[in-house]
Design an enzyme around this catalytic site. Structure first.
Site, PDB file in Angstrom:
ATOM      1  N   HIS A 556      18.085 -35.721  49.726  1.00  0.00           N
ATOM      2  CA  HIS A 556      18.992 -34.915  48.904  1.00  0.00           C
ATOM      3  C   HIS A 556      18.663 -35.050  47.417  1.00  0.00           C
ATOM      4  O   HIS A 556      18.492 -34.052  46.711  1.00  0.00           O
ATOM      5  CB  HIS A 556      20.436 -35.356  49.171  1.00  0.00           C
ATOM      6  CG  HIS A 556      21.465 -34.576  48.433  1.00  0.00           C
ATOM      7  ND1 HIS A 556      22.160 -33.527  48.990  1.00  0.00           N
ATOM      8  CD2 HIS A 556      21.931 -34.683  47.150  1.00  0.00           C
ATOM      9  CE1 HIS A 556      23.004 -33.026  48.104  1.00  0.00           C
ATOM     10  NE2 HIS A 556      22.887 -33.712  46.979  1.00  0.00           N
ATOM     11  N   GLU A 557      18.559 -36.280  46.948  1.00  0.00           N
ATOM     12  CA  GLU A 557      18.299 -36.497  45.523  1.00  0.00           C
ATOM     13  C   GLU A 557      16.911 -36.008  45.119  1.00  0.00           C
ATOM     14  O   GLU A 557      16.721 -35.514  44.006  1.00  0.00           O
ATOM     15  CB  GLU A 557      18.471 -37.979  45.174  1.00  0.00           C
ATOM     16  CG  GLU A 557      19.862 -38.539  45.415  1.00  0.00           C
ATOM     17  CD  GLU A 557      20.969 -37.791  44.688  1.00  0.00           C
ATOM     18  OE1 GLU A 557      20.685 -37.122  43.664  1.00  0.00           O
ATOM     19  OE2 GLU A 557      22.124 -37.844  45.135  1.00  0.00           O
ATOM     20  N   HIS A 560      16.965 -32.384  44.184  1.00  0.00           N
ATOM     21  CA  HIS A 560      17.286 -32.171  42.771  1.00  0.00           C
ATOM     22  C   HIS A 560      16.060 -32.433  41.897  1.00  0.00           C
ATOM     23  O   HIS A 560      15.774 -31.687  40.961  1.00  0.00           O
ATOM     24  CB  HIS A 560      18.415 -33.115  42.349  1.00  0.00           C
ATOM     25  CG  HIS A 560      19.769 -32.739  42.845  1.00  0.00           C
ATOM     26  ND1 HIS A 560      20.309 -31.481  42.681  1.00  0.00           N
ATOM     27  CD2 HIS A 560      20.715 -33.474  43.499  1.00  0.00           C
ATOM     28  CE1 HIS A 560      21.520 -31.444  43.206  1.00  0.00           C
ATOM     29  NE2 HIS A 560      21.796 -32.638  43.717  1.00  0.00           N
ATOM     30  N   HIS A 563      13.557 -29.647  41.993  1.00  0.00           N
ATOM     31  CA  HIS A 563      14.081 -28.501  41.250  1.00  0.00           C
ATOM     32  C   HIS A 563      13.798 -28.693  39.756  1.00  0.00           C
ATOM     33  O   HIS A 563      13.386 -27.758  39.057  1.00  0.00           O
ATOM     34  CB  HIS A 563      15.583 -28.372  41.507  1.00  0.00           C
ATOM     35  CG  HIS A 563      16.161 -27.039  41.134  1.00  0.00           C
ATOM     36  ND1 HIS A 563      17.514 -26.785  41.150  1.00  0.00           N
ATOM     37  CD2 HIS A 563      15.583 -25.883  40.722  1.00  0.00           C
ATOM     38  CE1 HIS A 563      17.733 -25.544  40.771  1.00  0.00           C
ATOM     39  NE2 HIS A 563      16.590 -24.975  40.506  1.00  0.00           N
TER      40      HIS A 563
END
Length: 772
Positions: A556-557, A560, A563
Site C-alpha cells: 500500500h505505502e 503512494h 505515484h
C-alpha cells in the site's frame, strides 16, 4: 498495526494551513521454494540479491559510507539542528523577496506571464523546508533535531498563513486568469496549478471585506484548537467497566479466561476491564454470556458531555466558516475541488453503494442470527446487537491467496522491485548513504531507477520499530517533482546586501536539481520516506519475517511512493500524491490487489523454483460486507455532521447518529452510546470520509478490467502510467479514470458517474481492511 476499525479508515493528516502554499501537505528464514502453478521465473539479479541483503542482514554493507559526509538527505549544510533553523530563516527571506516580485507583476506584462510559475516556486520554496521539518519532527530520534524542526515548521507555516490572506497576491492571480491572451499560453498543467491557487484563495475568504476576513482567520484558529482538543478526547482512554468472574464462565479462550478468573479470586472483587485492552478484546470475541460483552461495548463507546460539546462546537464553527464564504455547508465548501464536487454527489455514491452492499450484509447478519439462535436454543431468530458481531463472527487475520513460505522484508522488497520492473520498466536499487545523510542507522536509501531515464527519485526506508518512533505506517513526500531550469531566479533578488542571508536557501535548492538523460530540462527529483515499525533483523533471530497484513501495508505505502516517483510534473503543486483527496488512495489500494495474483506472488521466489501446486482461494472474512456497510454509514454520518443541519440550535450529534442507524442501519444503535466522539477522522477528513470507499470501488474496477488478466503486462502498466500516474494532480481524475477504463461516460464526473462508481463491487483487498 491499527485496530480493525481504524485500518478501514483514513489516517488523519497533520494540520497544515489550508492554502496550497502548504503543498505540503523471528526464527531463521524458511528456505522452502515459493510455488504456484504459474511459471513466471526471473533470475535473481545482483540488485535483487542486494535488496535481500540490505533488509535481511543486520550487517548489511549498504550503510553510511565512511569516505564521505554530508547533511540530512544529502544537503551539505544540514549537519546539526541549528542549521535547520538557519535554513528556515534563509528561506523566509527568499520567500519574502519572491512574494514582493509577484506583487509587482501587474507593472510588467512579461512578469504576468511568469506569475503561475513564480507562485508554484514560492510554494515549493516553503514546502521543501516544511515537509522536511515535518519528517524530522516525527522520525528523528534526537530531541534537539525535533525541537529545531518544530521551530522551522511553525515559523514557515506562520508565513504561509499570511500568504493565505494576501489580497495583493489574489488580485495579481485574478489579473492573470482574467486575461485570455495569458491563459491560452498556459499548459494544461500550469492552468490546473493556477486554478488550485485560485480555489485556495477563495476558501481563505480572500475576497471578503477586512472585518469578515478577520472573522475568518479567528474562526480558523478556533477550529484548529477545537480539532486538537477533539482528537485528544477521541484518543483518551475510556473508563473501565466492572465484570463479575461468574460472567466469564465458558470463555472460548480458556487460558485467558482462567487467568482472569484467578485474578478475580485473588483480589476478591469484580474485574475492572478497560476498553481497548487485551481483556476487553478477549471478552468481545470469546464470552458466551451476552451481558459482559454488552457492558464492555457500552464502556468502549461512552463519551463525557464535554467530549460531545467539543465535537458539536467544532462542527458548528466549521459551518459558520462555510457560511462566511457564501457556502451552505462545510461539506459544500470542502468538496469543490474533489471528484465528488458536491454533497449531493457524495450521497449519490453512498446510496448506490449502500443499495449494492445491503443484501450481502443482510445475508451475513442472517447467518449470525442463526448462530445466536443455536447458541441460546431460541425458537426464533434473535436480533444481532452491536456486541454480538465479534463473538459470532470473530475477525480473522488476512491471509495470502496461496500457501507461501515465510516472507522476509528483503524478499518482499525484491518482489516489489520485480513487479515495478515488469509493469513500469522501473526497479529499486540499494544505494550507499553518506555519513550524516540519514537520521538513524536503520534507515536505508533506495534509488528508483527507470531503465531508460536512469535514477528518477529516492526512497528512504525507515522500517524498523524503535523507542519514541510513531506507530503505524506512513508515506512522507519530502521533496516533490518540479522543473527548475526555467525558474528565472536572478530576477528575485532586488535588494542589495542580502546575499549572505539567502545563501543557505540557495544552496539547499541547488542540491535538489538534476538533468535526466534523453530529456529536456532540469528537474527537482522526488524524494519520499517510508515509515513502518517492523521488528529489526538480528544475528540471533535472523531476518524480519512479515505477517501478511504487513506485506499488504508495505505494498500500500509503496503505491503512494511510486505515484510520487512517476507523477514527475513540472509544477510541484500537482506532483504525485498532490491530488484530490478522493483520488489519492487509488494507486495505493490498487497495489494491494496485485497480491491477489499468484503470478505476482511468484516474484517472491528467489531461486526460480516453482513446484508446489496452487491451492484454491484464500479465506475471506465472512462478515466483511457488514464491516463495509458500517463504513458506508460512517461516511454518511460525516456528511450529516458537515451539512447545514449543524447550524440548528437543536442539533444533537448523538441523535443524528441514532437516527441514521435506525433509518439505514442493519444493527440497532445502542442507547447511551456516542461513538462519534472517537471518530477522529471527522477532524482530519471532515466531509471527505467517503474517499476511501470511493477509491476502493475504483481500484477494484481497475484491477478487474485492466490488470487481472495479465498483471505483469508491460503494455498495461505503461497505459496506467500514461493515463493516470504521470499526471499527479495535474489532470481531471475523472478523465484519467475514464481513459484507463475505456469508459468515456465517466469523464463528465456528474451525478450519474458517482452513482455508477457506487454500483461497482468493492473487492476485499486480500482480506485486509484499508490503510492510509
Amino acid at each position: 498495526m491499527l485496530s480493525r476499525s481504524a485500518r478501514k479508515a483514513l489516517t488523519a493528516k497533520s494540520t497544515k494551513p489550508l492554502f496550497r502554499f502548504r503543498g505540503c501537505l523471528l526464527s531463521s528464514q524458511d528456505t522452502r521454494p515459493l510455488s504456484t502453478d504459474v511459471q513466471h521465473h526471473l533470475p535473481a539479479t545482483s540488485d535483487d540479491r542486494a535488496l535481500i541483503s540490505l533488509f535481511d542482514n543486520p550487517k548489511s554493507t549498504f550503510l553510511s559510507s565512511p569516505f564521505s559526509s554530508t547533511g540530512l538527505f544529502g544537503h551539505p549544510s544540514l549537519t546539526q539542528p541549528s542549521s535547520l533553523i538557519s535554513l528556515a530563516d534563509s528561506t523566509l527571506v527568499r520567500a519574502q523577496l519572491l512574494t514582493e516580485r509577484v506583487l509587482r507583476a501587474r507593472g510588467s506584462r512579461e512578469e504576468l506571464f511568469k506569475v503561475v510559475k513564480n507562485l508554484d516556486r514560492l510554494s515549493d520554496m516553503l514546502c521543501g523546508v516544511i515537509d522536511l521539518a515535518e519528517l524530522v519532527r516525527n522520525a528523528h530520534p534526537d530531541r534537539l533535531w525535533v525541537e529545531a524542526a518544530n521551530q522551522a515548521y511553525e515559523s514557515l507555516c506562520e508565513f504561509m498563513n499570511v500568504l493565505n490572506t494576501d489580497v495583493g497576491l489574489y488580485e495579481v492571480l485574478k489579473a492573470v486568469l482574467s486575461d485570455p491572451s495569458i491563459v491560452k499560453t498556459l499548459s494544461p498543467e500550469a492552468h490546473q496549478t493556477a486554478l488550485i491557487f485560485w480555489r485556495d484563495f477563495e476558501k481563505s475568504a480572500i475576497d471578503l471585506p477586512p472585518a469578515e476576513r478577520s472573522k475568518f482567520v479567528s474562526l480558523s484558529s478556533e477550529i484548529l484548537v477545537l480539532g486538537r482538543k477533539f482528537l485528544e478526547g477521541a484518543n483518551a482512554p475510556r473508563p473501565p467497566t466492572s465484570i463479575k468472574p461468574s460472567e466469564l464462565t465458558g470463555l472460548k479462550d480458556k487460558g485467558m479466561g482462567t487467568r482472569l478468573q484467578l485474578q478475580a479470586q485473588f483480589t476478591q472483587r469484580d474485574l475492572l476491564v478497560y476498553p481497548g485492552s487485551m481483556q476487553a478484546h478477549m471478552i468481545m470475541r470469546a464470552a458466551p454470556e451476552e451481558e459482559p460483552r454488552r457492558r464492555v461495548y457500552l464502556a468502549a463507546n461512552s463519551s463525557t458531555p464535554e467530549q460531545i460539546d467539543v465535537l458539536e462546537t467544532l462542527l458548528r464553527k466549521r459551518a459558520e466558516l462555510a457560511r462566511l464564504v457564501g457556502r451552505d455547508s462545510f461539506a459544500q465548501m470542502t468538496l469543490d475541488d474533489k471528484m465528488a464536487k458536491t454533497p449531493d454527489n457524495v450521497y449519490n455514491f453512498l446510496d448506490a453503494l449502500m443499495n449494492h452492499t445491503r443484501p450481502f450484509a443482510k445475508r451475513a447478519l442472517h447467518t449470525l442470527s442463526q448462530r445466536k439462535q443455536a447458541h441460546h436454543g431460541l425458537s426464533s431468530l434473535p436480533i444481532i446487537q452491536a456486541w454480538d458481531r465479534d463473538f459470532y463472527c470473530p475477525p480473522e487475520p488476512p491471509a495470502p491467496p496461496i500457501p507461501l513460505p515465510p516472507l522476509t522484508l528483503g524478499t518482499v522488497f525484491m518482489g516489489l522491485s520485480r513487479l515495478f520492473q515488469n509493469i513500469y520498466g522501473i526497479s529499486l536499487r540499494p544505494a550507499d548513504s553518506a555519513s550524516g545523510e540519514v537520521w538513524h542507522s536503520d534507515v536505508h536509501k533506495l534509488e528508483v531507477v527507470d531503465h531508460d531515464k536512469g535514477v528518477i527519485g529516492w526512497i528512504y526506508a525507515d522500517l524498523f520499530a524503535r523507542p519514541g518512533k510513531p506507530s503505524g505506517a506512513a508515506h512522507y513526500t519530502v521533496r516533490c517533482s518540479r522543473r527548475t531550469d526555467d525558474d528565472d531566479t536572478h530576477s528575485d533578488l532586488m535588494a542589495e546586501g542580502l546575499e549572505d542571508r539567502v545563501k543557505a536557501s540557495e544552496e539547499f535548492e541547488a542540491a535538489k536539481r538534476h538533468r535526466l538523460p534523453n530529456e529536456a530540462g532540469v528537474y527537482q527529483l522526488p524524494l519520499v520516506v517510508l515509515l513502518c515499525e517492523f521488528p529489526r533483523p538480528t544475528l540471533t533471530r535472523g531476518p524480519t519475517i512479515l505477517e501478511w497484513h504487513e506485506v499488504l501495508t508495505l505494498f500500500h505505502e509503496m503505491g503512494h511512493a511510486m505515484h510520487s516517483m512517476i507523477g514527475r510534473t513540472e509544477y510541484q503543486n500537482v506532483s504525485g500524491t498532490r491530488c484530490a483527496t478522493d483520488f489519492v488512495e487509488l494507486p495505493s489500494i490498487l497495489m494491494e490487489h496485485f497480491l491477489n495474483s499468484p503470478t505476482v506472488l511468484s516474484l517472491f521466489d528467489v531461486d526460480e523454483s516453482s513446484t508446489i501446486r496452487q491451492i484454491g482461494n484464500h479465506h475471506s472474512d465472512p462478515c466483511h460486507s457488514i464491516d463495509t456497510y458500517s463504513q458506508i454509514l460512517l461516511a454518511a454520518v460525516d456528511q450529516v455532521y458537515h451539512s447545514p443541519a449543524v447550524i440548528d440550535p437543536t442539533f444533537n450529534s448523538t441523535a443524528e447518529l441514532a437516527k441514521l442507524h435506525e433509518k439505514r442501519g442493519l444493527i440497532p444503535h445502542v442507547p447511551g452510546t456516542s461513538f462519534q466522539t472517537q471518530f477522529g477522522h471527522l477532524f482530519g477528513y471532515g466531509a471527505t470520509y467517503y474517499s476511501y470507499l470511493f477509491d476502493r470501488a475504483i481500484a477494484s474496477r481497475v484491477w478487474q478490467n485492466v490488470f487481472t488478466h495479465d498483471p505483469l503486462s508491460r503494455e498495461t502498466g505503461e497505459k496506467y502510467k500514461r493515463e493516470v500516474l504521470q499526471y499527479g494532480g495535474g489532470k481531471d481524475p475523472w478523465i484519467m479514470v475514464g481513459a484507463l477504463l475505456d469508459a468515456p461516460e465517466l469523464t463528465s464526473g456528474d451525478a450519474e458517474a458517482m452513482r455508477e462508481v457506487g454500483r461497482w463491487k468493492i473487492e476485499d483487498e486480500v482480506g485486509q481492511p484499508g490503510r492510509h
